[in-house]
Design a protein around this motif. Sequence first.
Motif, PDB file in Angstrom:
ATOM      1  N   VAL A  17      74.359 -21.479  16.596  1.00  0.00           N
ATOM      2  CA  VAL A  17      74.468 -20.040  16.809  1.00  0.00           C
ATOM      3  C   VAL A  17      73.835 -19.676  18.149  1.00  0.00           C
ATOM      4  N   ASP A  18      74.508 -18.822  18.910  1.00  0.00           N
ATOM      5  CA  ASP A  18      73.965 -18.342  20.185  1.00  0.00           C
ATOM      6  C   ASP A  18      72.984 -17.207  19.893  1.00  0.00           C
ATOM      7  N   VAL A  19      71.708 -17.466  20.121  1.00  0.00           N
ATOM      8  CA  VAL A  19      70.677 -16.454  19.862  1.00  0.00           C
ATOM      9  C   VAL A  19      70.154 -15.832  21.151  1.00  0.00           C
ATOM     10  N   SER A  20      70.824 -16.099  22.260  1.00  0.00           N
ATOM     11  CA  SER A  20      70.307 -15.649  23.558  1.00  0.00           C
ATOM     12  C   SER A  20      70.228 -14.127  23.680  1.00  0.00           C
ATOM     13  N   ALA A  21      71.035 -13.384  22.933  1.00  0.00           N
ATOM     14  CA  ALA A  21      70.997 -11.923  23.015  1.00  0.00           C
ATOM     15  C   ALA A  21      69.986 -11.303  22.046  1.00  0.00           C
ATOM     16  N   LYS A  22      69.423 -12.114  21.172  1.00  0.00           N
ATOM     17  CA  LYS A  22      68.468 -11.579  20.197  1.00  0.00           C
ATOM     18  C   LYS A  22      67.117 -11.333  20.858  1.00  0.00           C
ATOM     19  N   PRO A  23      66.457 -10.253  20.482  1.00  0.00           N
ATOM     20  CA  PRO A  23      65.133  -9.989  21.067  1.00  0.00           C
ATOM     21  C   PRO A  23      64.087 -10.970  20.539  1.00  0.00           C
ATOM     22  N   GLU A  24      63.151 -11.313  21.394  1.00  0.00           N
ATOM     23  CA  GLU A  24      62.048 -12.163  20.968  1.00  0.00           C
ATOM     24  C   GLU A  24      61.050 -11.292  20.209  1.00  0.00           C
ATOM     25  N   THR A  25      60.887 -11.585  18.935  1.00  0.00           N
ATOM     26  CA  THR A  25      59.938 -10.863  18.096  1.00  0.00           C
ATOM     27  C   THR A  25      59.122 -11.891  17.323  1.00  0.00           C
ATOM     28  N   ARG A  26      58.012 -11.436  16.754  1.00  0.00           N
ATOM     29  CA  ARG A  26      57.217 -12.342  15.921  1.00  0.00           C
ATOM     30  C   ARG A  26      57.950 -12.555  14.614  1.00  0.00           C
ATOM     31  N   ARG A  27      58.098 -13.799  14.256  1.00  0.00           N
ATOM     32  CA  ARG A  27      58.784 -14.179  13.028  1.00  0.00           C
ATOM     33  C   ARG A  27      57.907 -15.166  12.269  1.00  0.00           C
ATOM     34  N   GLU A  28      57.864 -15.005  10.965  1.00  0.00           N
ATOM     35  CA  GLU A  28      57.033 -15.874  10.134  1.00  0.00           C
ATOM     36  C   GLU A  28      57.785 -16.201   8.861  1.00  0.00           C
ATOM     37  N   ALA A  29      57.584 -17.401   8.367  1.00  0.00           N
ATOM     38  CA  ALA A  29      58.192 -17.816   7.097  1.00  0.00           C
ATOM     39  C   ALA A  29      57.187 -18.638   6.307  1.00  0.00           C
ATOM     40  N   VAL A  30      57.269 -18.502   4.992  1.00  0.00           N
ATOM     41  CA  VAL A  30      56.419 -19.264   4.075  1.00  0.00           C
ATOM     42  C   VAL A  30      57.327 -19.961   3.068  1.00  0.00           C
ATOM     43  N   ALA A  31      57.101 -21.251   2.880  1.00  0.00           N
ATOM     44  CA  ALA A  31      57.847 -22.042   1.895  1.00  0.00           C
ATOM     45  C   ALA A  31      56.858 -22.801   1.032  1.00  0.00           C
ATOM     46  N   VAL A  32      57.291 -23.137  -0.167  1.00  0.00           N
ATOM     47  CA  VAL A  32      56.445 -23.903  -1.078  1.00  0.00           C
ATOM     48  C   VAL A  32      57.213 -25.082  -1.644  1.00  0.00           C
ATOM     49  N   ALA A  33      56.455 -26.048  -2.123  1.00  0.00           N
ATOM     50  CA  ALA A  33      57.004 -27.205  -2.840  1.00  0.00           C
ATOM     51  C   ALA A  33      55.992 -27.585  -3.911  1.00  0.00           C
ATOM     52  N   PHE A  34      56.454 -28.290  -4.921  1.00  0.00           N
ATOM     53  CA  PHE A  34      55.553 -28.760  -5.968  1.00  0.00           C
ATOM     54  C   PHE A  34      55.802 -30.239  -6.212  1.00  0.00           C
ATOM     55  N   VAL A  35      54.729 -31.018  -6.248  1.00  0.00           N
ATOM     56  CA  VAL A  35      54.810 -32.446  -6.542  1.00  0.00           C
ATOM     57  C   VAL A  35      54.208 -32.652  -7.930  1.00  0.00           C
ATOM     58  N   GLU A  36      55.059 -33.003  -8.870  1.00  0.00           N
ATOM     59  CA  GLU A  36      54.632 -33.206 -10.249  1.00  0.00           C
ATOM     60  C   GLU A  36      54.028 -34.596 -10.394  1.00  0.00           C
ATOM     61  N   LEU A  37      52.751 -34.650 -10.785  1.00  0.00           N
ATOM     62  CA  LEU A  37      52.017 -35.914 -10.905  1.00  0.00           C
ATOM     63  C   LEU A  37      51.445 -36.069 -12.301  1.00  0.00           C
ATOM     64  N   SER A  38      51.357 -37.308 -12.745  1.00  0.00           N
ATOM     65  CA  SER A  38      50.728 -37.581 -14.043  1.00  0.00           C
ATOM     66  C   SER A  38      49.219 -37.367 -13.918  1.00  0.00           C
ATOM     67  N   GLU A  39      48.574 -37.260 -15.062  1.00  0.00           N
ATOM     68  CA  GLU A  39      47.114 -37.093 -15.072  1.00  0.00           C
ATOM     69  C   GLU A  39      46.422 -38.285 -14.417  1.00  0.00           C
ATOM     70  N   ALA A  40      46.966 -39.479 -14.612  1.00  0.00           N
ATOM     71  CA  ALA A  40      46.369 -40.684 -14.016  1.00  0.00           C
ATOM     72  C   ALA A  40      46.432 -40.629 -12.491  1.00  0.00           C
ATOM     73  N   VAL A  41      47.549 -40.192 -11.958  1.00  0.00           N
ATOM     74  CA  VAL A  41      47.673 -40.091 -10.501  1.00  0.00           C
ATOM     75  C   VAL A  41      46.755 -38.986  -9.974  1.00  0.00           C
ATOM     76  N   LEU A  42      46.708 -37.864 -10.667  1.00  0.00           N
ATOM     77  CA  LEU A  42      45.809 -36.773 -10.243  1.00  0.00           C
ATOM     78  C   LEU A  42      44.359 -37.246 -10.222  1.00  0.00           C
ATOM     79  N   ALA A  43      43.967 -38.014 -11.222  1.00  0.00           N
ATOM     80  CA  ALA A  43      42.593 -38.522 -11.278  1.00  0.00           C
ATOM     81  C   ALA A  43      42.305 -39.497 -10.149  1.00  0.00           C
ATOM     82  N   ALA A  44      43.329 -40.217  -9.692  1.00  0.00           N
ATOM     83  CA  ALA A  44      43.141 -41.232  -8.651  1.00  0.00           C
ATOM     84  C   ALA A  44      43.207 -40.665  -7.231  1.00  0.00           C
ATOM     85  N   LEU A  45      43.622 -39.430  -7.071  1.00  0.00           N
ATOM     86  CA  LEU A  45      43.797 -38.875  -5.718  1.00  0.00           C
ATOM     87  C   LEU A  45      42.592 -39.073  -4.801  1.00  0.00           C
ATOM     88  N   PRO A  46      41.390 -38.774  -5.242  1.00  0.00           N
ATOM     89  CA  PRO A  46      40.257 -38.907  -4.308  1.00  0.00           C
ATOM     90  C   PRO A  46      39.943 -40.346  -3.894  1.00  0.00           C
TER      91      PRO A  46
END
Length: 158
Positions: A17-46
């Motif tokens: 997409v040609d964005v050259s005509a769009k004004p430069e403004t502050r833009r922000e985005a937030v995304a999330v993800a979840f990693v499902e782990l067993s209790e054994a893996v959670l305990a071993a993390l440290p």
Amino acid sequence: MSEKLSHYDESGQAHMVDVSAKPETRREAVAVAFVELSEAVLAALPQNPKGDPLEVARFAGIQAAKRTSELIPMCHPLALSFVDVQATVVAGGVAIEATAATVSGTGVEMEAMVAASIAALTVYDMTKALDKGIRIREVVLVSKSGGKSGEYRRQPSK
């Protein structure tokens, strides 16, 4: 909601997409993800012999955000003003939140999504020796601000 996909021209060919005509403004985005782990893996993390998986995941997510245009063919290379990735142990796994910001003519949703995804994959990589059944799920855009399309905030799931 747009009535057509923006990355296709009138003949149906994919293009940047040609964005050259769009004004430069502050833009922000937030995304999330979840990693499902067993209790054994959670305990071993440290005690992970490869290092702190959550710190390595944070760094990987930040690095990935900066390289998004190398991974997603139609993404514009952006000068990012800010990238932050947080990885937090919660019930059942690791919650990841990635924030990306820029002052540009195009948004940073993809940078935030890539950061969250790569951070999640890094948690998997750092812990896979303990469990191959780890699941990465719910990689989603939570919010975005700035630009022509304005504000977006994901509605909570029921």
